[in-house]
Design a protein around this motif. Structure first.
Motif, PDB file in Angstrom:
ATOM      1  N   GLN A   1      -2.229  17.789  18.860  1.00 42.33           N
ATOM      2  CA  GLN A   1      -3.284  17.071  18.145  1.00 42.33           C
ATOM      3  C   GLN A   1      -4.651  17.525  18.652  1.00 42.33           C
ATOM      4  OE1 GLN A   1      -1.138  13.169  18.853  1.00 42.33           O
ATOM      5  NE2 GLN A   1      -1.992  12.744  16.835  1.00 42.33           N
TER       6      GLN A   1
ATOM      7  N   GLU B   1       2.983  14.469  12.925  1.00 42.87           N
ATOM      8  CA  GLU B   1       4.148  14.418  12.030  1.00 42.87           C
ATOM      9  C   GLU B   1       4.977  15.703  12.094  1.00 42.87           C
ATOM     10  OE1 GLU B   1       6.606  12.831   8.849  1.00 42.87           O
ATOM     11  OE2 GLU B   1       5.051  11.846  10.038  1.00 42.87           O
TER      12      GLU B   1
ATOM     13  N   ARG C   1       5.090  11.748   0.327  1.00 40.83           N
ATOM     14  CA  ARG C   1       4.281  11.309   1.479  1.00 40.83           C
ATOM     15  C   ARG C   1       3.763  12.505   2.275  1.00 40.83           C
ATOM     16  NH1 ARG C   1       6.449  10.684   6.409  1.00 40.83           N
ATOM     17  NH2 ARG C   1       5.123   9.813   8.047  1.00 40.83           N
TER      18      ARG C   1
ATOM     19  N   ASP D   1      -2.815  12.840  12.369  1.00 42.48           N
ATOM     20  CA  ASP D   1      -1.562  12.248  11.898  1.00 42.48           C
ATOM     21  C   ASP D   1      -0.574  13.318  11.429  1.00 42.48           C
ATOM     22  OD1 ASP D   1       0.017   9.920  11.366  1.00 42.48           O
ATOM     23  OD2 ASP D   1      -0.402  10.180   9.225  1.00 42.48           O
TER      24      ASP D   1
ATOM     25  N   HIS E   1      -0.554   6.929   0.955  1.00 42.21           N
ATOM     26  CA  HIS E   1       0.350   7.726   1.780  1.00 42.21           C
ATOM     27  C   HIS E   1      -0.311   8.257   3.054  1.00 42.21           C
ATOM     28  CE1 HIS E   1       3.316   7.746  -1.450  1.00 42.21           C
ATOM     29  NE2 HIS E   1       2.363   8.115  -2.288  1.00 42.21           N
ATOM     30  N   ILE E   2      -1.624   8.096   3.185  1.00 40.35           N
ATOM     31  CA  ILE E   2      -2.319   8.693   4.329  1.00 40.35           C
ATOM     32  C   ILE E   2      -2.748   7.616   5.324  1.00 40.35           C
ATOM     33  CG2 ILE E   2      -3.025  10.679   2.975  1.00 40.35           C
ATOM     34  CD1 ILE E   2      -5.815   9.533   2.713  1.00 40.35           C
ATOM     35  N   THR E   3      -2.942   8.027   6.558  1.00 39.99           N
ATOM     36  CA  THR E   3      -3.150   7.058   7.647  1.00 39.99           C
ATOM     37  C   THR E   3      -4.504   6.361   7.564  1.00 39.99           C
ATOM     38  OG1 THR E   3      -2.989   6.776  10.036  1.00 39.99           O
ATOM     39  CG2 THR E   3      -4.124   8.757   9.274  1.00 39.99           C
ATOM     40  N   GLN E   4      -5.516   7.047   7.014  1.00 44.90           N
ATOM     41  CA  GLN E   4      -6.838   6.429   6.882  1.00 44.90           C
ATOM     42  C   GLN E   4      -7.535   6.997   5.654  1.00 44.90           C
ATOM     43  OE1 GLN E   4      -9.085   6.154  10.571  1.00 44.90           O
ATOM     44  NE2 GLN E   4     -11.032   6.080   9.477  1.00 44.90           N
TER      45      GLN E   4
ATOM     46  N   ALA F   1      -8.765  11.510  11.290  1.00 46.39           N
ATOM     47  CA  ALA F   1      -7.568  10.730  11.640  1.00 46.39           C
ATOM     48  C   ALA F   1      -6.342  11.274  10.911  1.00 46.39           C
ATOM     49  CB  ALA F   1      -7.786   9.259  11.292  1.00 46.39           C
ATOM     50  N   CYS F   2      -6.547  11.707   9.650  1.00 41.15           N
ATOM     51  CA  CYS F   2      -5.438  12.268   8.861  1.00 41.15           C
ATOM     52  C   CYS F   2      -4.961  13.584   9.455  1.00 41.15           C
ATOM     53  CB  CYS F   2      -5.881  12.479   7.415  1.00 41.15           C
ATOM     54  SG  CYS F   2      -6.138  10.944   6.497  1.00 41.15           S
TER      55      CYS F   2
ATOM     56  N   MET G   1      -0.028  13.883   2.995  1.00 37.02           N
ATOM     57  CA  MET G   1      -0.510  14.005   4.373  1.00 37.02           C
ATOM     58  C   MET G   1      -1.076  15.397   4.646  1.00 37.02           C
ATOM     59  SD  MET G   1       2.491  11.961   6.440  1.00 37.02           S
ATOM     60  CE  MET G   1       1.775  12.235   8.077  1.00 37.02           C
TER      61      MET G   1
END
Length: 474
Positions: A287, A282, A357, A278, A259-262, A274-275, A361
């Motif tokens: 950021q 979201e 998800r 993200d 479910h996580i980007t990296q 990176a998470c 995250m």
């Protein structure tokens, strides 16, 4: 050992909360240790729509006074464990498990009185003679009573364990509104006024009473932490114990989480950055990697500490910080969070929603996880947070006290930040300590993050502790 595990919900089958996690994980862990476990649960509409299981035997009938309750027994499989689901459409073929649109079904007491008894009839029907009947929360709290009055001899050697997952929910209902129990005249002596309290019945009739963390068990023995059941717990003090829940790391592992980007792990934390970017994107926050992000995923209820959180939000927003809260529940709490998020759009985000998800995250992308509960029998989110290197900010209650070590009080074992007093001022002070720790000691912060990620609470250990409890009562 043979264990009849009676529970109202099981993860992967049907779930509303943490009870279902235990309903799956503990039977699996006990089975892996070589014991025979059969789960009994209701055959809800959600189960029927998912599995369309077949009856494993002819219809069975329970009698209560002049009323007959004819029900089917369906068999499901949970990773090799037999799950028997009680099919009585009048009670369980409904949209929700316990409620419809936040309104509890008015006949819940009747539904689960029947279920508590039908679980035993099910064991008899398939000739499964249990050493232990393990009941969970108020929905099954009458099962030890039904074992105690069974005159068939089938359960003569069976012993009962009643686990309290959340003592605030006690299943207290007017006795006259429970037709199934009307012939049980002996229960009149158990009433509080005109009400029968199911959790009290579990405490009075089970051979052993267990809570889902050692510290919560101790709290139940105090006037303040007993949910108004102090005298009941005191009477059974020698039979009250606590066993910490485990965590399902197969689902909560940053190295494999889909479910996580990296993905990332303890020896390479670059993926966590990176998470963070993200989840900021979201929820609509800037950021910024250098601004500490505090995440929170929970039901919007007083139990989760919003009585401490809401009064300090304005003060918190004066700091260099970002706050992301995801959850649904009390509309009054929701309104305050919406107002703060609108006033401080670069610092606070509130998402009135829940999804697996987003929960993952938040755990992966946050620097801290906020969990300042009023009470918390065990808690799972702090365990998830530790696994993801997201330092928990918790109040020293229940399982939170058992699982999170404070950076100031226990620096050699520290895994998060802990405060004691149930006040907004104490929470704000704790968050300020967290922010100082983040900004001023990067090397020590990363050390604590790595220690958190290697701190595990396994179901295998929990199962061994339960087996010791079972042995003590046998």
């Amino acid at each position: 050992m043979k264990v009849l595990f009676v529970v109202s919900e099981v993860e992967d089958l049907v779930k509303t909360g943490g009870l279902a996690d235990v309903g799956k994980a503990l039977p699996l862990a006990l089975t892996e240790l070589g014991h025979e476990v059969i789960i009994v649960m209701p055959y809800y509409r959600q189960l029927a729509e998912k599995f369309n299981a077949e009856d494993i035997c002819p219809k069975q009938t329970l009698f209560s006074g002049h009323n007959a309750y004819e029900f089917g027994i369906k068999q499901l499989d949970l990773q090799g464990i037999k799950v028997l689901a009680i099919d009585y459409a009048e009670f369980f073929n409904r949209k929700g498990l316990y409620a419809d649109n936040y309104h509890a079904y008015p006949d819940n007491a009747e539904r689960f009185a029947f279920f508590a008894h039908a679980a035993l009839k099910t064991a008899q029907t398939i000739e499964f003679q249990p050493d232990i009947v393990h009941c969970n929360d108020w929905h099954t709290a009458l099962t030890p009573y039904f074992v105690s009055i069974d005159d068939t001899g089938f359960f003569a050697k069976s012993r009962t364990v009643f686990t309290i997952h959340n003592g605030a929910y006690q299943g207290s209902h007017a006795f006259r509104d429970i037709p199934y129990l009307q012939p049980h005249y002996q229960l009149h002596s158990q009433l509080d006024g005109d009400a029968l309290n199911y959790v009290k019945m579990g405490i009075r009739y089970a051979n052993k009473i267990n809570a889902v963390s050692p510290n919560y068990a101790q709290e139940l023995l105090t006037p303040l932490g007993s949910h108004y059941l102090f005298e009941e717990f005191q009477r059974r003090q020698s039979d009250v114990s606590g066993i910490l829940n485990g965590c399902d790391y197969s689902q909560w592992d940053p190295a494999t989480d889909p479910h996580i980007t990296q993905n990332y792990q303890v020896d390479n934390l670059s993926g966590k950055k990176a998470c963070k970017a993200d989840i900021q994107k979201e929820v609509g926050l800037p950021q910024k990697a250098t601004i500490p992000l505090i995440g929170m995923v929970c039901r919007l209820t007083d139990q989760k500490g919003f009585g401490f959180i809401l009064p300090i939000l304005e003060q918190l927003m004066q700091h260099k910080v970002q706050l992301a809260i995801i959850g649904t529940g009390d509309p009054d709490i929701s309104q305050v969070l919406q107002n703060i998020a609108a006033k401080y759009p670069t610092k606070c985000a509130f998402v009135e929603d829940f999804s697996v998800r987003k929960a993952h995250m938040i755990e992966a992308g946050s620097d801290f996880f906020l969990m300042p509960s009023l009470f918390e029998p065990c808690g799972l989110n702090q365990m998830y947070s530790l696994a993801y290197g997201t330092l928990p900010i918790v109040r020293a209650v229940g399982g939170l006290k058992d699982t999170v070590m404070d950076v100031s009080e226990q620096p050699e074992d520290a895994t998060g930040l802990v405060f004691e007093e149930p006040t907004g001022a104490a929470l704000l002070s704790c968050i300020q300590r967290a922010l100082l720790f983040y900004h001023e000691d990067k090397k020590q912060f990363e050390l604590v993050v790595k220690r958190a990620m290697t701190t595990h609470f396994t179901w295998k250990q929990a199962a061994k502790d339960y087996l010791s409890l079972y042995q003590s009562v046998i």
